[in-house]
Write a protein that holds these residues in place. Structure first.
Motif, PDB file in Angstrom:
ATOM      1  N   VAL A  28      26.114 -18.109  27.668  1.00  0.00           N
ATOM      2  CA  VAL A  28      25.554 -16.960  28.389  1.00  0.00           C
ATOM      3  C   VAL A  28      26.269 -15.680  27.982  1.00  0.00           C
ATOM      4  N   PHE A  29      25.469 -14.646  27.697  1.00  0.00           N
ATOM      5  CA  PHE A  29      25.990 -13.305  27.453  1.00  0.00           C
ATOM      6  C   PHE A  29      25.410 -12.364  28.514  1.00  0.00           C
ATOM      7  N   ASP A  30      25.661 -11.075  28.398  1.00  0.00           N
ATOM      8  CA  ASP A  30      25.266 -10.150  29.463  1.00  0.00           C
ATOM      9  C   ASP A  30      23.768 -10.196  29.757  1.00  0.00           C
ATOM     10  N   ASN A  31      22.953 -10.067  28.717  1.00  0.00           N
ATOM     11  CA  ASN A  31      21.508  -9.945  28.927  1.00  0.00           C
ATOM     12  C   ASN A  31      20.667 -10.996  28.216  1.00  0.00           C
ATOM     13  N   VAL A  32      21.316 -11.894  27.498  1.00  0.00           N
ATOM     14  CA  VAL A  32      20.595 -12.988  26.837  1.00  0.00           C
ATOM     15  C   VAL A  32      21.401 -14.275  26.985  1.00  0.00           C
ATOM     16  N   SER A  33      20.745 -15.393  26.796  1.00  0.00           N
ATOM     17  CA  SER A  33      21.412 -16.696  26.834  1.00  0.00           C
ATOM     18  C   SER A  33      20.862 -17.574  25.722  1.00  0.00           C
ATOM     19  N   TYR A  34      21.727 -18.471  25.231  1.00  0.00           N
ATOM     20  CA  TYR A  34      21.317 -19.477  24.256  1.00  0.00           C
ATOM     21  C   TYR A  34      21.071 -20.784  24.997  1.00  0.00           C
ATOM     22  N   GLY A  35      19.983 -21.450  24.631  1.00  0.00           N
ATOM     23  CA  GLY A  35      19.668 -22.728  25.240  1.00  0.00           C
ATOM     24  C   GLY A  35      19.164 -23.706  24.203  1.00  0.00           C
ATOM     25  N   ILE A  36      19.236 -24.982  24.534  1.00  0.00           N
ATOM     26  CA  ILE A  36      18.734 -26.024  23.650  1.00  0.00           C
ATOM     27  C   ILE A  36      17.522 -26.666  24.310  1.00  0.00           C
ATOM     28  N   VAL A  37      16.491 -26.886  23.517  1.00  0.00           N
ATOM     29  CA  VAL A  37      15.274 -27.516  24.023  1.00  0.00           C
ATOM     30  C   VAL A  37      15.568 -29.003  24.225  1.00  0.00           C
ATOM     31  N   MET A  38      15.623 -29.446  25.477  1.00  0.00           N
ATOM     32  CA  MET A  38      15.945 -30.830  25.778  1.00  0.00           C
ATOM     33  C   MET A  38      14.715 -31.727  25.739  1.00  0.00           C
ATOM     34  N   LYS A  39      13.567 -31.147  26.009  1.00  0.00           N
ATOM     35  CA  LYS A  39      12.332 -31.920  25.981  1.00  0.00           C
ATOM     36  C   LYS A  39      11.185 -30.984  25.639  1.00  0.00           C
ATOM     37  N   ALA A  40      10.295 -31.438  24.774  1.00  0.00           N
ATOM     38  CA  ALA A  40       9.126 -30.643  24.401  1.00  0.00           C
ATOM     39  C   ALA A  40       7.903 -31.551  24.346  1.00  0.00           C
ATOM     40  N   GLY A  41       6.973 -31.335  25.273  1.00  0.00           N
ATOM     41  CA  GLY A  41       5.740 -32.101  25.259  1.00  0.00           C
ATOM     42  C   GLY A  41       4.750 -31.581  24.238  1.00  0.00           C
ATOM     43  N   ARG A  42       5.005 -30.364  23.786  1.00  0.00           N
ATOM     44  CA  ARG A  42       4.204 -29.724  22.749  1.00  0.00           C
ATOM     45  C   ARG A  42       5.101 -28.710  22.058  1.00  0.00           C
ATOM     46  N   ALA A  43       4.607 -28.032  21.046  1.00  0.00           N
ATOM     47  CA  ALA A  43       5.416 -27.049  20.326  1.00  0.00           C
ATOM     48  C   ALA A  43       5.807 -25.907  21.265  1.00  0.00           C
ATOM     49  N   ILE A  44       7.059 -25.438  21.121  1.00  0.00           N
ATOM     50  CA  ILE A  44       7.561 -24.290  21.877  1.00  0.00           C
ATOM     51  C   ILE A  44       7.417 -23.059  20.997  1.00  0.00           C
ATOM     52  N   TYR A  45       6.833 -21.987  21.564  1.00  0.00           N
ATOM     53  CA  TYR A  45       6.530 -20.798  20.778  1.00  0.00           C
ATOM     54  C   TYR A  45       7.364 -19.590  21.211  1.00  0.00           C
ATOM     55  N   LEU A  46       7.572 -18.685  20.260  1.00  0.00           N
ATOM     56  CA  LEU A  46       8.177 -17.398  20.569  1.00  0.00           C
ATOM     57  C   LEU A  46       7.311 -16.692  21.602  1.00  0.00           C
ATOM     58  N   GLY A  47       7.929 -16.197  22.667  1.00  0.00           N
ATOM     59  CA  GLY A  47       7.188 -15.511  23.715  1.00  0.00           C
ATOM     60  C   GLY A  47       6.806 -16.388  24.884  1.00  0.00           C
ATOM     61  N   ASP A  48       7.042 -17.708  24.796  1.00  0.00           N
ATOM     62  CA  ASP A  48       6.740 -18.583  25.926  1.00  0.00           C
ATOM     63  C   ASP A  48       7.571 -18.167  27.141  1.00  0.00           C
ATOM     64  N   ARG A  49       6.999 -18.374  28.317  1.00  0.00           N
ATOM     65  CA  ARG A  49       7.652 -17.996  29.567  1.00  0.00           C
ATOM     66  C   ARG A  49       8.628 -19.084  29.998  1.00  0.00           C
TER      67      ARG A  49
END
Length: 343
Positions: A318-339
């Motif tokens: 975690v940083f001030d205004n952004v965070s890094y995360g790892i996709v633990m599960k994906a039922g379909r492709a994850i896209y840039l801009g997903d909520r």
């Protein structure tokens, strides 16, 4: 009497569902022996439908040394206390050794929460700063004899360095710029790419430093920041965000362009300023399509399909205004801009 019996049977059956909405995995084991290669997320999924409820069912045994750590060979037991599911830990026989003083100590490394091999390179290189933090940091003005710096033991010169700043520094170069909405909006951070490390030989204007390590050549204009003393801990609990209405967006796919999947790293536009903590789990949601209704008989009638859950992201840095995360599960492709929002 019959009504009372029905009540107690119902209590026993519904107990797990009443435990703060904790739902057990229908195929959960009664006991599980931890093996090398497991992660805490893997184990949580064996027992729970929603792994982020782990803190609600995990029992900390004060009689066990480092009870928050789990080692290969340890045994996890599912029990019920007052009708509620509880996970208890007992150390495996391979995890203890006895000394003449009857001291017990683990002999292998504890399992991490997430697969570290997937995020290790980003933990070492990634640091997100504001534009002001980066532009005000000391900078490389020249190498020795104006030569390009390529490796350890090279000397170089830095301006803007003060003695109180310390002796050991990392060198960074401005990298990816993170915008609030991914491709537009206010700047929420700049990824500083790690170039190498150095130590001060002499303070002044300019100060003289010597390279200790580098993974690429150092350039004029590269910035210096004190080495961070805090280290990333791989041992943390997954948990749902405390804020009920927290919502953000995936603004960057690391090592991907348009889409990504399980065990890949993403950046979201939420950070410590929004109350984000390491371990938070987000659901990833994709907007439903707007489709034409060919049955209603109304002219140009259409309906927006509901948003669909595409996966889950676990925040590990975690940083001030952004965070890094790892996709633990994906039922379909994850896209840039997903909520991203509460799971």
């Amino acid at each position: 009497m019959k009504k009372a019996l029905i009540f107690w049977v119902t209590l026993l059956v519904m107990g797990p569902l009443w435990a703060d909405e904790v739902r057990l995995n229908p195929s959960h084991p009664e006991t599980y022996v931890v093996v090398k290669g497991d992660t805490l997320w893997d184990i949580a999924e064996r027992f729970l439908q929603e792994p982020w409820y782990w803190p609600k069912v995990w029992h900390i045994n004060p009689e066990i040394k480092n009870p928050h750590l789990i080692y290969p060979g340890d045994i996890i037991h599912l029990v019920y206390e007052q009708g509620r599911p509880v996970l208890r830990l007992s150390r495996g026989p391979d995890q203890v050794k006895w000394s003449p003083k009857a001291r017990i100590s683990p002999i292998t490394a504890a399992i991490p929460t997430i697969p570290l091999e997937q995020v290790d390179q980003f933990l070492r290189r990634a640091r997100v700063l504001s534009r002001q933090e980066l532009s005000s940091a000391p900078y490389v003005v020249s190498g020795r004899d104006a030569h390009l710096l390529t490796g350890s033991e090279d000397r170089f010169y830095v301006r803007g360095l003060e003695q109180q700043d310390g002796v050991h520094f990392n060198l960074y170069r401005e990298g990816k710029k993170f915008l609030e909405q991914g491709d537009k909006g206010d700047l929420v951070g700049v990824e500083a790419d790690l170039i190498g490390s150095a130590r001060v030989l002499r303070y002044g204007d300019p100060s003289t430093l010597i390279m200790e390590s580098s993974n690429r050549e150092v350039r004029v204009g590269d910035r210096l920041l004190p080495k961070q003393s805090e280290e990333f801990s791989p041992y943390f609990y997954p948990k749902a965000p405390a804020q009920q209405e927290l919502e953000g967006k995936i603004i960057h796919l690391v090592d991907a362009v348009k889409q990504t999947g399980t065990n890949q790293v993403v950046v979201v536009n939420l950070g410590s300023e929004h109350g984000i903590e390491v371990g938070y789990v987000f659901g990833v949601y994709q907007s439903g399509l707007k489709v034409r209704d060919k049955v209603s008989g109304k002219f140009n009638d259409s309906v927006a399909l509901p948003d669909e859950k595409a996966g889950m992201v676990l925040v590990y840095q975690v940083f001030d205004n952004v965070s890094y995360g790892i996709v633990m599960k994906a039922g379909r492709a994850i896209y840039l801009g997903d909520r991203v929002a509460n799971p």
